[in-house]
Motif scaffolding. Sequence first.
Motif, mmCIF file in Angstrom:
data_model
loop_
_atom_site.group_PDB
_atom_site.id
_atom_site.type_symbol
_atom_site.label_atom_id
_atom_site.label_comp_id
_atom_site.label_asym_id
_atom_site.label_seq_id
_atom_site.Cartn_x
_atom_site.Cartn_y
_atom_site.Cartn_z
ATOM 1 N N ALA A 5 -128.980 29.177 -5.662
ATOM 2 C CA ALA A 5 -128.634 29.736 -4.353
ATOM 3 C C ALA A 5 -127.386 30.629 -4.443
ATOM 4 N N PRO A 6 -127.466 31.671 -5.271
ATOM 5 C CA PRO A 6 -126.266 32.507 -5.445
ATOM 6 C C PRO A 6 -125.823 33.176 -4.143
ATOM 7 N N ALA A 7 -126.787 33.389 -3.214
ATOM 8 C CA ALA A 7 -126.436 34.065 -1.953
ATOM 9 C C ALA A 7 -125.490 33.208 -1.108
ATOM 10 N N SER A 8 -125.481 31.895 -1.373
ATOM 11 C CA SER A 8 -124.593 31.024 -0.590
ATOM 12 C C SER A 8 -123.178 30.968 -1.168
ATOM 13 N N ILE A 9 -122.952 31.698 -2.248
ATOM 14 C CA ILE A 9 -121.617 31.686 -2.864
ATOM 15 C C ILE A 9 -120.769 32.811 -2.282
ATOM 16 N N ARG A 10 -119.593 32.443 -1.778
ATOM 17 C CA ARG A 10 -118.723 33.432 -1.145
ATOM 18 C C ARG A 10 -117.835 34.089 -2.192
ATOM 19 N N ARG A 11 -117.238 33.306 -3.058
ATOM 20 C CA ARG A 11 -116.407 33.900 -4.112
ATOM 21 C C ARG A 11 -116.212 32.941 -5.269
ATOM 22 N N ILE A 12 -115.822 33.526 -6.368
ATOM 23 C CA ILE A 12 -115.470 32.765 -7.565
ATOM 24 C C ILE A 12 -113.965 32.912 -7.721
ATOM 25 N N ILE A 13 -113.288 31.814 -8.010
ATOM 26 C CA ILE A 13 -111.836 31.880 -8.184
ATOM 27 C C ILE A 13 -111.529 31.501 -9.632
ATOM 28 N N VAL A 53 -115.509 27.598 -7.374
ATOM 29 C CA VAL A 53 -116.540 28.374 -6.693
ATOM 30 C C VAL A 53 -116.477 28.011 -5.213
ATOM 31 N N GLU A 54 -116.399 29.034 -4.357
ATOM 32 C CA GLU A 54 -116.369 28.778 -2.914
ATOM 33 C C GLU A 54 -117.720 29.143 -2.311
ATOM 34 N N TYR A 55 -118.245 28.236 -1.474
ATOM 35 C CA TYR A 55 -119.544 28.447 -0.818
ATOM 36 C C TYR A 55 -119.349 28.959 0.610
ATOM 37 N N CYS A 56 -120.441 29.452 1.203
ATOM 38 C CA CYS A 56 -120.352 30.067 2.530
ATOM 39 C C CYS A 56 -119.958 29.072 3.621
ATOM 40 N N ASP A 57 -120.136 27.746 3.350
ATOM 41 C CA ASP A 57 -119.734 26.755 4.358
ATOM 42 C C ASP A 57 -118.260 26.373 4.221
ATOM 43 N N GLY A 58 -117.546 27.033 3.299
ATOM 44 C CA GLY A 58 -116.123 26.749 3.122
ATOM 45 C C GLY A 58 -115.848 25.724 2.035
ATOM 46 N N SER A 59 -116.888 25.096 1.476
ATOM 47 C CA SER A 59 -116.668 24.134 0.381
ATOM 48 C C SER A 59 -116.190 24.874 -0.852
ATOM 49 N N VAL A 60 -115.156 24.345 -1.475
ATOM 50 C CA VAL A 60 -114.675 24.917 -2.741
ATOM 51 C C VAL A 60 -114.854 23.849 -3.819
ATOM 52 N N LEU A 61 -115.689 24.148 -4.813
ATOM 53 C CA LEU A 61 -115.901 23.211 -5.914
ATOM 54 C C LEU A 61 -115.061 23.652 -7.102
ATOM 55 N N ALA A 62 -114.381 22.674 -7.720
ATOM 56 C CA ALA A 62 -113.532 22.987 -8.863
ATOM 57 C C ALA A 62 -113.900 22.078 -10.026
ATOM 58 N N GLN A 63 -113.666 22.534 -11.245
ATOM 59 C CA GLN A 63 -113.803 21.663 -12.405
ATOM 60 C C GLN A 63 -112.396 21.481 -12.955
ATOM 61 N N LEU A 64 -112.011 20.217 -13.180
ATOM 62 C CA LEU A 64 -110.662 19.904 -13.647
ATOM 63 C C LEU A 64 -110.737 19.194 -14.993
ATOM 64 N N GLY A 65 -109.671 19.249 -15.724
ATOM 65 C CA GLY A 65 -109.611 18.520 -16.988
ATOM 66 C C GLY A 65 -108.337 18.858 -17.726
ATOM 67 N N THR A 66 -108.062 18.117 -18.805
ATOM 68 C CA THR A 66 -106.899 18.450 -19.635
ATOM 69 C C THR A 66 -107.217 19.761 -20.366
ATOM 70 N N PRO A 67 -106.200 20.495 -20.790
ATOM 71 C CA PRO A 67 -106.497 21.738 -21.523
ATOM 72 C C PRO A 67 -106.925 21.437 -22.958
ATOM 73 N N ASP A 68 -108.182 21.038 -23.122
ATOM 74 C CA ASP A 68 -108.727 20.697 -24.436
ATOM 75 C C ASP A 68 -110.084 21.388 -24.520
ATOM 76 N N MET A 69 -110.202 22.359 -25.440
ATOM 77 C CA MET A 69 -111.448 23.135 -25.536
ATOM 78 C C MET A 69 -112.651 22.272 -25.888
ATOM 79 N N ARG A 70 -112.384 21.047 -26.387
ATOM 80 C CA ARG A 70 -113.538 20.214 -26.729
ATOM 81 C C ARG A 70 -114.347 19.838 -25.485
#
Length: 398
Positions: A161-169, A247-264
């Motif tokens: 559903a790419p059309a529901s994506i408002r922006r990428i941060i 990633v921010e969706y058109c309903d205002g939800s912002v999904l984030a991926q978090l983690g330690t800075p480890d490329m593994r």
Amino acid sequence: MKTVTILGATGSVGTSTLDLIEREPERFAVDALTAHCDVDGLASAARRTRARLAVVADEAHLPALRAALAGTGIETAGGASAICEAAARPVDWTMAAIVGCAGLPPVMEAVRRGGTVALANKEALVSAGALMTDAVARHKARLLPVDSEHNAIFQCYDSAAPASIRRIILTASGGPFRTWSRADMAGVTPEQAVKHPNWSMGAKISVDSATMMNKGLELIEAHHLFPIGSERIEIIVHPQSVIHSMVEYCDGSVLAQLGTPDMRTPIAHALAWPYRMDVPGEQLDFATVGRLDFEAPDPERFPALRLARAVVAGNPSASAVLNAANEIAVAAFLSRRIGFADIVAVVETVLDGYDAPAPATLDDVFAIDREARAKAEQAIKSLSRTQTSVSTNQAISN
Ligand code: NAD
Ligand code: MG
């Protein structure tokens, strides 16, 4: 058993990939490992993983590689074309971790055979752009982003559903000189530039992080991987490198991926995808992290951001120019031929007035790349001449 090939096995991403693979020998079988010229690192990895083939790009090192692997039954080969042949062998998963546009021909070989390609080598995608994404679609290959930001976006992005994506941060650490003035940055040495505050990486990407050209390349990379329009891809400086992108969706939800800075973590995500695998190491401790900060990027102090933004919105062949000129300028800085601020100035000089049709074939990309490298060398020579005459004049007036 998943069969894997690692292009650029001796580098920072390559060795992190090996670390994960070697922890689960019953799950992964190594086909080919490649390197530029680090025979010891390559031979040791090939022996440990019982790889079938080891390839050095620099043919002058092939006799040493043969000697190092004598009696093991591991095949050896040398030269840029041997790396492409290694990439063309059928495997389940290929890690593309060569640095620079030198990685483009083997990545395209892996794509052409319809493979699953874990892409760390952002310069290949930045240079080839739509030629690579079109080839991925045509050959039913799959690109799994390994760059931590793009892997984060991939984990949050609903491709159905790419059309529901408002922006990428896209988050950026800001690098080691985030708070420095332009005047202070002018005197930065290679030793200072390769010391990243959060990540341990190869020399070229560390310098790119310091100039923020890395974020510029990543903006172009994101534009190709997640085609929602480059104007909807924002960059935010987040010094702790805990949120790897959002990633921010058109309903205002912002999904984030978090983690330690480890490329593994992003490598493991791509290696196990669509499943998950264990990565040992530090867990994210929120109480220790304490707070997450954000600030707007400053294109005045980091003009690479302005250049990349102009390139991504304009002529598609200019991406290959930006990348090639940057590779040459970073190498010149690391060998102390130019100063830190000259890196982006050289790229800007080469891009200035650049106008050519979009590349229709890979050969067009290589021609654009070669021409931009030659122009960057010229710009570096004329910079050194100016600097020599300035210091001669200063010596005379002293
Ligand atoms: P690195 O310099 O540590 O390793 C580069 C690898 O490429 C080595 O194995 C080297 O032998 C090989 N190589 C270099 N030149 C070659 C050539 N001409 N032909 C064939 N092989 C060659 O680099 P790295 O930090 O591991 O980065 C690799 C790629 O991954 C880069 O494109 C970088 O932007 C990207 N990346 C790295 C990180 C990181 O944490 N290091 C994070 C995100 C993306
Ligand atoms: Mg990154």
